[in-house]
Design a protein around this motif. Structure first.
Motif, PDB file in Angstrom:
ATOM      1  N   ALA C 176       0.839  -1.194   0.000  1.00 37.15           N
ATOM      2  CA  ALA C 176       0.000   0.000   0.000  1.00 37.15           C
ATOM      3  C   ALA C 176       0.876   1.247   0.000  1.00 37.15           C
ATOM      4  CB  ALA C 176      -0.890  -0.003   1.230  1.00 37.15           C
ATOM      5  N   ILE C 177       0.321   2.313  -0.601  1.00 39.43           N
ATOM      6  CA  ILE C 177       1.099   3.556  -0.696  1.00 39.43           C
ATOM      7  C   ILE C 177       0.688   4.510   0.425  1.00 39.43           C
ATOM      8  CG2 ILE C 177       1.671   5.514  -2.177  1.00 39.43           C
ATOM      9  CD1 ILE C 177       2.656   2.706  -3.133  1.00 39.43           C
ATOM     10  N   LEU C 178       1.689   4.973   1.169  1.00 35.70           N
ATOM     11  CA  LEU C 178       1.450   5.883   2.286  1.00 35.70           C
ATOM     12  C   LEU C 178       1.797   7.302   1.859  1.00 35.70           C
ATOM     13  CD1 LEU C 178       3.454   3.906   5.001  1.00 35.70           C
ATOM     14  CD2 LEU C 178       1.114   3.486   4.245  1.00 35.70           C
ATOM     15  N   CYS C 179       1.379   8.257   2.684  1.00 35.85           N
ATOM     16  CA  CYS C 179       1.750   9.648   2.455  1.00 35.85           C
ATOM     17  C   CYS C 179       3.029   9.924   3.234  1.00 35.85           C
ATOM     18  CB  CYS C 179       0.631  10.565   2.924  1.00 35.85           C
ATOM     19  SG  CYS C 179       1.026  12.303   2.773  1.00 35.85           S
ATOM     20  N   LYS C 180       4.089  10.276   2.509  1.00 33.49           N
ATOM     21  CA  LYS C 180       5.403  10.407   3.137  1.00 33.49           C
ATOM     22  C   LYS C 180       5.409  11.471   4.236  1.00 33.49           C
ATOM     23  CE  LYS C 180      10.232  11.367   2.279  1.00 33.49           C
ATOM     24  NZ  LYS C 180      11.244  11.900   1.384  1.00 33.49           N
ATOM     25  N   SER C 181       4.947  12.688   3.888  1.00 33.29           N
ATOM     26  CA  SER C 181       5.059  13.779   4.855  1.00 33.29           C
ATOM     27  C   SER C 181       4.217  13.483   6.097  1.00 33.29           C
ATOM     28  CB  SER C 181       4.616  15.099   4.215  1.00 33.29           C
ATOM     29  OG  SER C 181       3.280  14.976   3.779  1.00 33.29           O
ATOM     30  N   TYR C 182       3.028  12.924   5.900  1.00 35.65           N
ATOM     31  CA  TYR C 182       2.138  12.621   7.014  1.00 35.65           C
ATOM     32  C   TYR C 182       2.757  11.570   7.933  1.00 35.65           C
ATOM     33  CZ  TYR C 182      -1.950  10.795   9.483  1.00 35.65           C
ATOM     34  OH  TYR C 182      -2.820  10.376  10.445  1.00 35.65           O
ATOM     35  N   THR C 183       3.222  10.458   7.308  1.00 37.12           N
ATOM     36  CA  THR C 183       3.760   9.360   8.109  1.00 37.12           C
ATOM     37  C   THR C 183       5.021   9.789   8.850  1.00 37.12           C
ATOM     38  OG1 THR C 183       2.935   7.927   6.362  1.00 37.12           O
ATOM     39  CG2 THR C 183       4.341   6.915   8.005  1.00 37.12           C
ATOM     40  N   GLU C 184       5.892  10.506   8.146  1.00 35.14           N
ATOM     41  CA  GLU C 184       7.120  10.972   8.810  1.00 35.14           C
ATOM     42  C   GLU C 184       6.797  11.942   9.939  1.00 35.14           C
ATOM     43  OE1 GLU C 184      10.674  10.487   5.535  1.00 35.14           O
ATOM     44  OE2 GLU C 184       9.626  12.415   5.637  1.00 35.14           O
ATOM     45  N   GLY C 185       5.790  12.790   9.693  1.00 39.67           N
ATOM     46  CA  GLY C 185       5.369  13.738  10.722  1.00 39.67           C
ATOM     47  C   GLY C 185       4.896  13.018  11.979  1.00 39.67           C
ATOM     48  N   LEU C 186       4.041  11.999  11.773  1.00 39.56           N
ATOM     49  CA  LEU C 186       3.525  11.200  12.889  1.00 39.56           C
ATOM     50  C   LEU C 186       4.658  10.566  13.665  1.00 39.56           C
ATOM     51  CD1 LEU C 186       0.534   8.912  11.841  1.00 39.56           C
ATOM     52  CD2 LEU C 186       0.555  10.685  13.569  1.00 39.56           C
ATOM     53  N   ALA C 196      -3.213   6.419  13.761  1.00 38.20           N
ATOM     54  CA  ALA C 196      -4.020   7.330  12.948  1.00 38.20           C
ATOM     55  C   ALA C 196      -3.763   7.028  11.479  1.00 38.20           C
ATOM     56  CB  ALA C 196      -3.660   8.776  13.263  1.00 38.20           C
ATOM     57  N   PRO C 197      -4.256   5.877  11.016  1.00 35.34           N
ATOM     58  CA  PRO C 197      -3.946   5.479   9.644  1.00 35.34           C
ATOM     59  C   PRO C 197      -4.553   6.446   8.626  1.00 35.34           C
ATOM     60  CG  PRO C 197      -5.612   4.033  10.583  1.00 35.34           C
ATOM     61  CD  PRO C 197      -5.133   4.904  11.687  1.00 35.34           C
ATOM     62  N   MET C 198      -3.821   6.717   7.548  1.00 33.60           N
ATOM     63  CA  MET C 198      -4.302   7.664   6.554  1.00 33.60           C
ATOM     64  C   MET C 198      -3.675   7.302   5.217  1.00 33.60           C
ATOM     65  SD  MET C 198      -4.144  10.614   4.697  1.00 33.60           S
ATOM     66  CE  MET C 198      -2.504  11.233   4.974  1.00 33.60           C
ATOM     67  N   GLY C 199      -4.474   7.191   4.186  1.00 30.87           N
ATOM     68  CA  GLY C 199      -3.950   6.859   2.866  1.00 30.87           C
ATOM     69  C   GLY C 199      -4.786   7.520   1.794  1.00 30.87           C
ATOM     70  N   CYS C 200      -4.830   6.920   0.597  1.00 31.02           N
ATOM     71  CA  CYS C 200      -5.626   7.507  -0.464  1.00 31.02           C
ATOM     72  C   CYS C 200      -6.663   6.512  -0.963  1.00 31.02           C
ATOM     73  CB  CYS C 200      -4.740   8.022  -1.590  1.00 31.02           C
ATOM     74  SG  CYS C 200      -3.625   6.779  -2.244  1.00 31.02           S
ATOM     75  N   GLY C 201      -7.145   5.654  -0.063  1.00 33.10           N
ATOM     76  CA  GLY C 201      -8.163   4.679  -0.412  1.00 33.10           C
ATOM     77  C   GLY C 201      -9.545   5.294  -0.383  1.00 33.10           C
ATOM     78  N   PRO C 202     -10.558   4.503  -0.745  1.00 32.59           N
ATOM     79  CA  PRO C 202     -11.928   5.025  -0.811  1.00 32.59           C
ATOM     80  C   PRO C 202     -12.559   5.319   0.551  1.00 32.59           C
ATOM     81  CG  PRO C 202     -11.865   2.695  -1.411  1.00 32.59           C
ATOM     82  CD  PRO C 202     -10.450   3.138  -1.288  1.00 32.59           C
ATOM     83  N   TYR C 203     -11.903   4.892   1.632  1.00 34.04           N
ATOM     84  CA  TYR C 203     -12.472   5.119   2.963  1.00 34.04           C
ATOM     85  C   TYR C 203     -11.461   5.755   3.892  1.00 34.04           C
ATOM     86  CZ  TYR C 203     -16.376   2.154   1.638  1.00 34.04           C
ATOM     87  OH  TYR C 203     -17.470   1.640   1.016  1.00 34.04           O
TER      88      TYR C 203
END
Lengths: 288, 309, 519
Positions: C176-186, C196-203
């Protein structure tokens, strides 16, 4: 010489009093029938053709003239399996409870009698064992030593030890300051003598209740053991394993779990009736 | 008295040390590789080796134990092998639900079983006595899963009074699991109450009280009950323990988000830190319950009090 | 003294009650999700029942189906798999093989993460590199040498060896593809992605109550209208007891049941208002002897087993008949399935002849290792089959971890296991049948055949699909001639739903899509 005569007469006296108790005799009668059934299981139902032989076309059949208790998920006769299963289940129930009772009971009796540091050390060790999940203990014992029946009984027995320790300790504590103990001490009886001859016979009630009820618990633990694949291996019949294997057929074929369940109920009913009678018969205050 | 309580609370330290030592070595003795179990049958061996390395499983057991105890001294229960999350959080999110179920299960059992036990004892061999005995035995011999599913079928599927599972419908979701869990205990407490009442009723001082003309109810409630309570309290304490540890099946049947399922899954996954965490929490609970029981002994029987200086 | 006791007791009780209440209010918050009955009446949150809880919401920290139900809907992958088992672009716009070991990818423009950021090639590089560090899913990308970002929408993957598995691996939930800035920030704040999972999926992720449920809600800015959520959200309820799951569906407490218990399947078929869907599942259950030990080192004995075992009985005993008899070594719905195996019909007489020929006219005794309830039932049926030809089989049941260890060490005479093929055939053939994976690697029959090894290696890297097919066809033929296993049965995939619920896309590898569910 003198004491042995006294002992025998005491036992005879208890037996006589027991015989006068109808309910206790009923319990004893049921137990004797069950034990006879276990002994002569092979005569009543052949092991190879009725207990392990499968008949997939007739699986999950309800009770009928041919199969009194119906058939299980392999089409095997449940009556025959309960009958043969009693060989295993009765032994597992009685032996594993005896293991817990003897070890736990002695530890509890000493803890209750001596009190203070002895009590503290024994009971804290029991606290440790109480906290170890019995399923973990059983899994380890069985995994380390094998699935032989003797280790299964040991596993179930050991996990019951802390229970008996606490119950016997409480019972001992409640009677150890009474006059008859004082008087035994006054005439110079040794501590073990006081514990086993004076104290324990006077506080049997909770112990007997617990022991007779735990037989059911022990048989049911074989059900949870067989659920994780330990315990008696297929195709050998055993009540606990029969219960757990019938679990997924509860709504369509309730008889698979019902009959082994009833077998357990009847066994402990008999044990309880006998236990109640035994308690009354042993009670020194009820001597006429 | 205060001193006794403090002393007993201090005894928690050796108990926790003992429990963690015992469980740690039991876990490491039993066969099976946690890394393999976590990654599953389909995972390649290289991944298993990598995970073993990450979890520190290649170190000698003694080193692993020392590391664990070091963390424990700082109040750190470590991280679950399986999820990688702190064990403390895993337990904190599940244990309250189990405690809640066990507490109400106990309340249910005690409220029903003590009166039934007393009535059975005072009317020994009556119809009431026989009926209560048969029910008690049925309760003890009925497997939790059987009773639970029957209750679901009757009250959830057919009558639609209660939800079939979960913990999100307030008190309604508690009813069926509490009955399921409480029934086994109820049986045990009823039988114990009955038989220790019988024992006490036969004692001389009860006869004396009766002979002196004290009313029947007063004899039972004032004199007999209090003296019969020691075994009963003991059994209640023990049953509370088994409620905590034995809620596994009930929790599974009712999809109750408690610690039971978590513990069993952790044991199966050889997730040592998770199992240890649960066991330590259990041992603290058991020790506190047992302490309460011991204190109640002193309250019930003043002769015992003298020991607790 | 009395006072002290009562104070202490009261304290303990209050504490337990308070924590209990705390628990109830925590759990209470899940109550916001609607129950099935309401959903039927118009609200469009879909409630699903499943058997196991998720283990992690970080796609790099799990490799199981239940967790993938959540992460595959929160995150997204570069590629997706169509119903016809074809890999097509998803987050990627396209890809092209520059040579055997270099692949140029182009990303779709304007794909939004849940936090509003736009997907960039840097995010892909970050995600795949993070994945390669993971012991749980890192092995999937073993072939990647480096990932080079060209610009925001272009990147190149260099492989250390030619491989046919790259694209299929990119479909795995672990890729799965993660958001770099978000994940590194966390992670810089000391938090974990799974909190606090976050990606670009439909949900978008809403909440997870361990042991009870997890909840997702529709993401409005989803990039692909075609696969955007058709419902307002998904609630997954965890109900581990089979019978209770079925009742929850019958009651309308859930709209759909993902893991249908085989003993309840027939009842659900007959229940009004409920539809039971069957789909091909890529699982194969098998019995295998240890080919390094007598008597199973003898091919005649292994063939005799194939003739002697009544597979029909196994399927009935283990799965209540909700299974298809298997002759093949890979599930019928799987990529890499070819019907080239030798089929052994149930024939006890033939089995006896073979045994006599092998020198075991009087049968023999051996022990089979099994883990799990269904396999133990299957073993019990096999035990009866083998008794008919004079072979005594003892069953030794153990828990899974012990089973892996003992069979991994080759301590077994025979064992029973199963395999679920995923989207990459190499992930099935290599672990199960090659010499390098004998033992703990997955090859529990300890079958070692250099020819098969070479064919597996070739199929993994040969760029010609026709040649790959030929390799696999030959392997299957060889395996069945050598009677490495006794394939027993393949479970039916079973999903039950409210009859009015539409839009379920079943996947033969268990990766169902739920975005399209609606009334």
């Amino acid at each position: 010489m003198n004491t042995s005569v006294k002992k025998r007469s005491m036992a005879a006296e208890v037996w006589q009093r027991l015989c006068r108790n109808k309910m206790a005799m009923l319990g004893l009668g049921i137990l004797v029938i069950m034990i006879l059934g276990a002994i002569f299981a092979d005569v009543i139902a052949d092991y190879d053709t009725m207990v392990v032989a499968q008949d997939m076309k007739n699986r999950l059949q309800g009770p009928s003239a041919e199969h009194w208790f119906g058939t299980d998920e392999f089409g095997r006769d449940i009556f025959a399996r309960i009958l043969h299963g009693s060989r295993v289940s009765l032994v597992v129930g009685l032996i594993s409870v005896s293991v817990s009772l003897i070890i736990g009971g002695s530890l509890g009796a000493f803890a209750g009698f001596y009190g203070g540091r002895v009590d503290n050390v024994i009971m804290r060790i029991m606290d440790i064992f109480l906290a170890v999940p019995s399923i973990l203990l059983a899994m380890t014992i069985v995994a380390a030593l094998g699935t032989d029946l003797i280790y299964v009984m040991l596993a179930i027995g050991v996990s019951g030890v802390p229970t008996y320790a606490r119950i016997v300790r409480a019972a001992v504590m409640s009677v150890k300051d009474q006059e008859f103990v004082e008087s035994a001490r006054a005439i110079g009886a040794s501590s073990p003598t006081i514990i086993f001859r004076e104290i324990l016979p006077n506080c049997m009630a909770p112990i007997i209740v617990q022991a007779t009820l735990s037989v059911a618990g022990a048989i049911l633990s074989t059900a949870s053991l067989s659920f994780i694949g330990l315990g008696v291996q297929p195709p050998a019949p055993e009540w606990g394993a029969m219960l757990s294997s019938g679990r997924s057929y509860l709504r369509d074929a309730m008889h698979i779990t019902l009959f082994p369940g009833l077998a357990i109920v009847i066994t402990i009913l008999a044990l309880n009736l006998l236990g109640d009678g035994l308690r009354d018969a042993l009670d020194p205050r009820l001597k006429q | 008295m205060h001193k006794y309580v403090i002393k007993r609370l201090l005894m928690l330290i050796p108990v926790i040390l003992g429990v963690s030592f015992l469980v740690f070595f039991i876990m490491s003795l039993s066969p099976g590789d946690p890394a393999r179990t976590i990654l599953g049958e389909n995972a390649p061996q290289e991944s298993v080796d990598a995970l073993r390395d990450e979890l520190g499983l290649n170190d000698p057991v003694v080193v692993q134990y020392a590391r664990y105890m070091g963390d424990l001294l700082h109040g750190d229960l470590g991280e679950s092998y399986k999820s990688g999350r702190p064990v403390f959080g895993e337990i904190a999110s599940r244990f309250p639900a189990t405690l809640k179920l066990a507490f109400w299960g106990m309340v249910f059992a005690v409220v029903l079983s003590i009166p039934i036990g007393i009535i059975s004892a005072t009317k020994q061999y009556s119809i009431t006595d026989s009926i209560s005995m048969v029910f008690a035995l049925l309760g003890v011999a009925t497997p939790n899963f059987w009773l639970g599913l029957m209750l679901i079928i009757a009250f959830s599927l057919h009558l639609r009074w209660f939800p079939s599972g979960g913990a999100d419908a307030g008190w309604k979701s508690l009813v069926l699991p509490v009955i399921t869990l409480g029934t086994g205990c109820m049986a045990n407490i009823t039988r114990t109450t009955r038989s220790s009442m019988l024992e006490v009723i036969r004692q001389d001082y009860i006869r004396t009280a009766k002979a002196k003309g004290v009313s029947h109810n007063k004899v039972i409630n004032r004199h007999a009950l209090k003296n019969a309570l020691i075994p009963v309290v003991t059994v209640i304490g023990l049953q509370f323990g088994s409620l905590l540890g034995g809620a596994v099946l009930t929790e599974a049947v009712f999809a109750w988000p408690g610690i039971g399922t978590f513990l069993v899954n952790s044991i199966k996954a050889k997730d040592t830190p998770a199992v240890l965490g649960c066991v330590i929490v259990f041992s603290i609970c058991f020790s506190i319950v047992n302490l309460c029981v011991d204190l109640l002994y002193a309250y019930i029987d003043p002769r015992i009090k003298s020991k607790y200086k | 003294m009395k006072k002290l006791v009562s104070v202490l007791l009261a304290g303990v009780m209050c504490a337990s009650l308070l924590t209990a209440c705390g628990g109830s209010s925590d759990n209470g918050s899940t109550g916001g999700a609607s129950a099935g009955n309401e959903a039927a009446a118009g609200s469009s949150v879909i409630t699903l029942g499943c058997s196991t809880d998720l283990t992690s919401l970080d796609p790099h920290n799990h490799n199981d189906t239940a967790s993938a139900y959540a992460t595959r809907h929160i995150y997204n992958n570069l590629v997706k798999l169509t119903a016809d088992n074809e890999f097509v672009p998803n987050l990627a716009e396209s890809w092209e093989f520059a040579d055997d070991t270099t692949v140029n990818f182009t990303l779709k423009d304007g794909v939004k993460f849940h936090n509003g950021e736009t997907l960039k090639a840097e995010d892909v590089k970050f995600s795949l590199e993070r994945q390669m560090q993971s012991p749980k899913v890192g092995h999937l990308l073993y072939m990647i040498e480096s990932i080079d970002v060209v610009d925001n929408l272009h990147f190149t993957i260099k492989m250390n060896t030619p491989s046919n598995a790259l694209i299929s691996s990119l479909f795995h939930s672990g890729s799965a593809i993660l958001c770099k800035s978000y994940t590194e920030g966390l992670e810089a704040e000391g938090k974990t992605l799974e909190s606090a999972p976050m990606g670009c999926g439909p949900y978008k992720f809403v909440e997870w109550v361990p042991g009870a449920s997890f909840t997702l809600e529709k993401f409005d800015d989803y990039f692909d209208a075609e696969t955007a959520a058709k419902n307002d959200g998904l609630v997954f309820k965890i109900i581990s007891e089979e019978a209770a799951r079925t009742i929850a569906l019958e009651n309308g407490e859930i709209d759909m049941l993902v893991n249908v218990g085989t003993s309840d399947a027939q009842r659900l078929r007959e229940t009004k208002g409920i539809v039971l869907e069957e789909y091909p599942y890529t699982n194969v259950e098998y019995f295998c002897g240890n080919t390094q030990k007598a008597p199973f080192d003898n091919v005649l004995v292994r063939q005799a087993m194939n003739y002697a075992i009544n597979k029909e009985d196994c399927a009935i005993a283990a799965q209540n008949g909700e299974a298809n008899i298997a002759d093949n070594y890979i599930g019928e719905g799987a990529i890499g399935y070819y019907d080239t195996v030798v089929k052994y019909e149930y024939n006890p007489e033939k089995a006896k002849e073979l045994l006599a020929e092998a020198g075991y006219a009087n049968g023999f005794t051996f022990t089979v290792y099994v883990a799990g309830d269904a396999r133990a039932r299957s073993a019990t049926a096999i035990q009866a089959s083998l008794a008919n030809i004079g072979v005594t089989m003892n069953i030794e049941q153990m828990e899974a971890s012990t089973f892996y260890e003992k069979t991994g060490n080759g301590e077994h005479d025979a064992c029973m296991a199963g395999w679920v093929a995923n989207a990459e055939p190499d992930n099935t053939y290599r672990p199960l049948f090659t010499s390098e994976k004998a033992g703990p690697g997955g090859n529990r029959s300890f079958y070692m055949n250099p020819e098969v090894d070479a064919l597996v290696d070739d199929a993994a890297i040969n760029p010609d699909p026709a040649k790959v097919q030929e390799d696999y066809e030959t392997i299957l033929k060889t395996l069945s001639e050598d009677a490495v296993w006794v394939p027993l049965y393949s479970q039916k995939g079973l999903v039950a739903r409210n009859e009015n619920l539409q839009g379920l896309h079943n996947s033969s590898i268990g990766m169902h899509d739920f975005y399209d569910l609606h009334y």
